[in-house]
Design a protein around this motif. Structure first.
Motif, PDB file in Angstrom:
ATOM      1  N   ALA A   1       0.832  -1.200   0.000  1.00 31.86           N
ATOM      2  CA  ALA A   1       0.000   0.000   0.000  1.00 31.86           C
ATOM      3  C   ALA A   1       0.872   1.258   0.000  1.00 31.86           C
ATOM      4  CB  ALA A   1      -0.920  -0.011   1.218  1.00 31.86           C
ATOM      5  N   LEU A   2       1.921   1.255   0.803  1.00 32.68           N
ATOM      6  CA  LEU A   2       2.820   2.406   0.856  1.00 32.68           C
ATOM      7  C   LEU A   2       3.503   2.636  -0.494  1.00 32.68           C
ATOM      8  CD1 LEU A   2       4.347   1.586   4.347  1.00 32.68           C
ATOM      9  CD2 LEU A   2       3.046   3.668   3.828  1.00 32.68           C
ATOM     10  N   LEU A   3       3.971   1.558  -1.106  1.00 33.25           N
ATOM     11  CA  LEU A   3       4.628   1.670  -2.416  1.00 33.25           C
ATOM     12  C   LEU A   3       3.656   2.164  -3.479  1.00 33.25           C
ATOM     13  CD1 LEU A   3       6.692  -1.637  -2.270  1.00 33.25           C
ATOM     14  CD2 LEU A   3       7.676   0.665  -2.439  1.00 33.25           C
ATOM     15  N   LEU A   4       2.464   1.615  -3.493  1.00 35.66           N
ATOM     16  CA  LEU A   4       1.459   2.008  -4.475  1.00 35.66           C
ATOM     17  C   LEU A   4       1.143   3.498  -4.353  1.00 35.66           C
ATOM     18  CD1 LEU A   4      -0.506   0.952  -6.676  1.00 35.66           C
ATOM     19  CD2 LEU A   4      -2.132   0.467  -4.848  1.00 35.66           C
ATOM     20  N   ALA A   5       0.988   3.968  -3.111  1.00 37.17           N
ATOM     21  CA  ALA A   5       0.685   5.381  -2.893  1.00 37.17           C
ATOM     22  C   ALA A   5       1.847   6.279  -3.297  1.00 37.17           C
ATOM     23  CB  ALA A   5       0.322   5.610  -1.429  1.00 37.17           C
ATOM     24  N   ALA A   6       3.075   5.802  -3.099  1.00 34.83           N
ATOM     25  CA  ALA A   6       4.243   6.595  -3.474  1.00 34.83           C
ATOM     26  C   ALA A   6       4.435   6.625  -4.986  1.00 34.83           C
ATOM     27  CB  ALA A   6       5.491   6.026  -2.798  1.00 34.83           C
ATOM     28  N   TYR A   7       4.189   5.497  -5.663  1.00 38.18           N
ATOM     29  CA  TYR A   7       4.381   5.426  -7.111  1.00 38.18           C
ATOM     30  C   TYR A   7       3.249   6.106  -7.881  1.00 38.18           C
ATOM     31  CZ  TYR A   7       7.862   1.697  -6.222  1.00 38.18           C
ATOM     32  OH  TYR A   7       8.943   0.950  -5.790  1.00 38.18           O
ATOM     33  N   PHE A   8       2.030   6.039  -7.341  1.00 35.96           N
ATOM     34  CA  PHE A   8       0.852   6.558  -8.043  1.00 35.96           C
ATOM     35  C   PHE A   8       0.035   7.455  -7.107  1.00 35.96           C
ATOM     36  CE2 PHE A   8       1.893   2.334  -9.719  1.00 35.96           C
ATOM     37  CZ  PHE A   8       2.115   2.632 -11.067  1.00 35.96           C
ATOM     38  N   PRO A   9       0.603   8.584  -6.672  1.00 32.66           N
ATOM     39  CA  PRO A   9      -0.087   9.425  -5.678  1.00 32.66           C
ATOM     40  C   PRO A   9      -1.444   9.934  -6.146  1.00 32.66           C
ATOM     41  CG  PRO A   9       1.827  10.548  -6.618  1.00 32.66           C
ATOM     42  CD  PRO A   9       1.920   9.128  -7.049  1.00 32.66           C
ATOM     43  N   GLU A  10      -1.621  10.054  -7.452  1.00 35.26           N
ATOM     44  CA  GLU A  10      -2.892  10.560  -7.961  1.00 35.26           C
ATOM     45  C   GLU A  10      -4.026   9.552  -7.821  1.00 35.26           C
ATOM     46  OE1 GLU A  10      -1.096   8.130 -11.203  1.00 35.26           O
ATOM     47  OE2 GLU A  10      -0.340   9.571  -9.715  1.00 35.26           O
ATOM     48  N   ARG A  11      -3.692   8.288  -7.510  1.00 31.54           N
ATOM     49  CA  ARG A  11      -4.712   7.246  -7.428  1.00 31.54           C
ATOM     50  C   ARG A  11      -5.097   6.917  -5.990  1.00 31.54           C
ATOM     51  NH1 ARG A  11      -4.522   3.393 -12.613  1.00 31.54           N
ATOM     52  NH2 ARG A  11      -6.550   2.905 -11.706  1.00 31.54           N
ATOM     53  N   VAL A  12      -4.431   7.507  -5.000  1.00 30.37           N
ATOM     54  CA  VAL A  12      -4.635   7.114  -3.607  1.00 30.37           C
ATOM     55  C   VAL A  12      -5.030   8.331  -2.767  1.00 30.37           C
ATOM     56  CG1 VAL A  12      -3.580   6.055  -1.574  1.00 30.37           C
ATOM     57  CG2 VAL A  12      -2.966   5.242  -3.868  1.00 30.37           C
ATOM     58  N   ARG A  13      -6.152   8.217  -2.044  1.00 32.65           N
ATOM     59  CA  ARG A  13      -6.614   9.325  -1.202  1.00 32.65           C
ATOM     60  C   ARG A  13      -6.126   9.199   0.241  1.00 32.65           C
ATOM     61  NH1 ARG A  13     -12.542  10.352  -0.859  1.00 32.65           N
ATOM     62  NH2 ARG A  13     -12.750   9.569  -2.980  1.00 32.65           N
TER      63      ARG A  13
ATOM     64  N   ARG B   1       9.748   8.261  -0.516  1.00 30.28           N
ATOM     65  CA  ARG B   1       9.960   9.701  -0.337  1.00 30.28           C
ATOM     66  C   ARG B   1       8.893  10.537  -1.027  1.00 30.28           C
ATOM     67  NH1 ARG B   1      16.456   9.144  -1.249  1.00 30.28           N
ATOM     68  NH2 ARG B   1      16.960   8.442   0.866  1.00 30.28           N
ATOM     69  N   THR B   2       8.189   9.971  -1.988  1.00 32.88           N
ATOM     70  CA  THR B   2       7.132  10.705  -2.696  1.00 32.88           C
ATOM     71  C   THR B   2       5.757  10.462  -2.078  1.00 32.88           C
ATOM     72  OG1 THR B   2       7.024   8.870  -4.279  1.00 32.88           O
ATOM     73  CG2 THR B   2       8.360  10.772  -4.893  1.00 32.88           C
ATOM     74  N   LEU B   3       5.704   9.794  -0.938  1.00 28.61           N
ATOM     75  CA  LEU B   3       4.437   9.537  -0.259  1.00 28.61           C
ATOM     76  C   LEU B   3       3.798  10.870   0.125  1.00 28.61           C
ATOM     77  CD1 LEU B   3       2.862   7.006   0.725  1.00 28.61           C
ATOM     78  CD2 LEU B   3       4.061   7.257   2.905  1.00 28.61           C
ATOM     79  N   ALA B   4       2.539  11.075  -0.283  1.00 23.83           N
ATOM     80  CA  ALA B   4       1.918  12.383  -0.081  1.00 23.83           C
ATOM     81  C   ALA B   4       0.544  12.319   0.580  1.00 23.83           C
ATOM     82  CB  ALA B   4       1.797  13.107  -1.423  1.00 23.83           C
ATOM     83  N   CYS B   5      -0.083  11.141   0.640  1.00 20.12           N
ATOM     84  CA  CYS B   5      -1.451  11.048   1.149  1.00 20.12           C
ATOM     85  C   CYS B   5      -1.460  10.901   2.681  1.00 20.12           C
ATOM     86  CB  CYS B   5      -2.170   9.869   0.511  1.00 20.12           C
ATOM     87  SG  CYS B   5      -1.525   8.262   1.016  1.00 20.12           S
ATOM     88  N   PRO B   6      -2.611  11.121   3.319  1.00 19.53           N
ATOM     89  CA  PRO B   6      -2.725  10.844   4.749  1.00 19.53           C
ATOM     90  C   PRO B   6      -2.477   9.368   5.048  1.00 19.53           C
ATOM     91  CG  PRO B   6      -4.565  12.191   3.994  1.00 19.53           C
ATOM     92  CD  PRO B   6      -3.847  11.718   2.768  1.00 19.53           C
TER      93      PRO B   6
ATOM     94  N   ARG C   1       6.856  10.588   6.229  1.00 14.32           N
ATOM     95  CA  ARG C   1       5.606  11.287   5.921  1.00 14.32           C
ATOM     96  C   ARG C   1       5.149  12.039   7.167  1.00 14.32           C
ATOM     97  NH1 ARG C   1       2.613  14.569   4.065  1.00 14.32           N
ATOM     98  NH2 ARG C   1       0.495  14.161   3.342  1.00 14.32           N
ATOM     99  N   PRO C   2       5.616  13.281   7.351  1.00 15.27           N
ATOM    100  CA  PRO C   2       5.179  14.066   8.510  1.00 15.27           C
ATOM    101  C   PRO C   2       3.658  14.147   8.563  1.00 15.27           C
ATOM    102  CG  PRO C   2       7.016  15.144   7.407  1.00 15.27           C
ATOM    103  CD  PRO C   2       6.600  14.006   6.520  1.00 15.27           C
ATOM    104  N   GLY C   3       3.119  14.070   9.773  1.00 16.16           N
ATOM    105  CA  GLY C   3       1.672  14.081   9.928  1.00 16.16           C
ATOM    106  C   GLY C   3       1.060  12.700   9.985  1.00 16.16           C
ATOM    107  N   THR C   4       1.879  11.654   9.782  1.00 18.50           N
ATOM    108  CA  THR C   4       1.382  10.282   9.892  1.00 18.50           C
ATOM    109  C   THR C   4       0.777  10.059  11.277  1.00 18.50           C
ATOM    110  OG1 THR C   4       2.949   9.343   8.307  1.00 18.50           O
ATOM    111  CG2 THR C   4       2.083   7.852   9.973  1.00 18.50           C
ATOM    112  N   ARG C   5      -0.376   9.406  11.307  1.00 15.18           N
ATOM    113  CA  ARG C   5      -1.001   9.042  12.575  1.00 15.18           C
ATOM    114  C   ARG C   5      -0.419   7.707  13.027  1.00 15.18           C
ATOM    115  NH1 ARG C   5      -7.100  10.849  12.691  1.00 15.18           N
ATOM    116  NH2 ARG C   5      -7.021  12.714  11.396  1.00 15.18           N
ATOM    117  N   LEU C   6       0.216   7.686  14.174  1.00 13.93           N
ATOM    118  CA  LEU C   6       0.789   6.455  14.713  1.00 13.93           C
ATOM    119  C   LEU C   6      -0.150   5.872  15.755  1.00 13.93           C
ATOM    120  CD1 LEU C   6       4.592   7.246  15.167  1.00 13.93           C
ATOM    121  CD2 LEU C   6       3.427   6.179  13.228  1.00 13.93           C
TER     122      LEU C   6
END
Length: 265
Positions: A120-132, A200-205, A229-234
């Motif tokens: 999931a992390l890789l998918l969001a980083a590679y395709f940020p436009e597809r992941v909310r 490093r390109t991870l941009a979504c919540p 990813r600053p703002g990540t909820r742990l």
């Protein structure tokens, strides 16, 4: 016809064509609520999620997509050995499967467990436009000594214990599921595996959950996500191991719903 019954979906995959075991959940919510895509663990499958995806989708009033990746469940088997970058390969292959399901242009909410959380992390980083947004539950970003210990225990349980028989209920080709995953991670070359640079390109919540008693990793994994990813909820789960969705399902649902709400603000 039962719209939520599992079916086989044909899709391109790594230069070939495969059948992917697929299931829609709560289809009545399609189009008005975010679609939650469930990405299973390294020995998982559609069936091994049990009832958790349905519980989450009903609680959040969201549609869901559950599937077995090639090599798992009733999907097309995949012969071992898998390459060291097999998770990166799968992340790049998944959009073609989503497109085959008619999801082109739809932003997805990802829920991944273990290997599936890394995916999931890789998918969001590679395709940020597809992941909310995404939930990474018990993820792996790099190898730790405890990871190898857990992998060796799993191999012993498969070859000498009851794990093979237990997995047979969930996979058409049990050896494909087990050795593809276990051989890859126990390969000496895998000791250097690390996906932090990919993220490093991870941009979504992001919500990153992990049990304190996880048998395969330490809290260093989710702490690394927070640095990237600053703002990540742990969310650190006391008295919990590697499968929070089975050990503390309501807590996982509550935390996921909070992230969903934030993604919709």
């Amino acid at each position: 016809m039962d719209e939520s019954a599992p079916f086989l979906q044909a899709a391109p995959w790594l230069g070939g064509q495969v059948q992917i075991e697929t299931q829609w959940l709560n289809p009545a919510a399609r189009g008005r609520r975010p679609l939650i895509v469930f990405l299973h663990e390294g020995l998982g499958s559609l069936a091994q999620w049990r009832d958790f995806p349905r519980q989450l989708c009903e609680a959040a009033d969201c549609p869901g997509l559950v599937f077995s990746r090639p090599g798992y469940g009733r999907s097309t088997p995949r012969s071992a050995p898998w390459p060291r970058d097999y998770l990166q390969e799968q992340a790049r292959a998944l959009p073609a499967y989503f497109d085959a399901l008619g999801l082109r242009g739809e932003r997805l909410f990802l829920f991944g467990h273990s290997d599936g959380a890394s995916l999931a992390l890789l998918l969001a980083a590679y395709f940020p436009e597809r992941v909310r947004g995404l939930v990474a539950m018990a993820p792996h970003l790099f190898i730790e000594p405890i990871t190898f210990e857990g992998l060796r225990r799993a191999r012993q349980a498969y070859e000498q214990g009851s794990l093979r028989a237990a997995l047979r209920r969930h996979h058409a080709d049990t050896d494909s599921a087990f050795f593809g995953w276990n051989d890859a991670w126990l390969n000496p070359d895998f000791q250097q595996w690390n996906i932090e640079a990919d993220l490093r390109t991870l941009a979504c919540p992001v919500l990153a959950l992990q049990g304190i008693d996880d048998e395969y990793a330490t809290l260093a994994q989710i702490e690394a996500i927070a640095r990237l990813r600053p703002g990540t909820r742990l969310c650190v789960l006391a008295g919990c191991g590697h499968a929070p969705q089975r050990e503390q399902p309501q807590r996982v649902i509550d935390e996921t719903m909070a992230l969903l709400a934030a993604c919709e603000d």
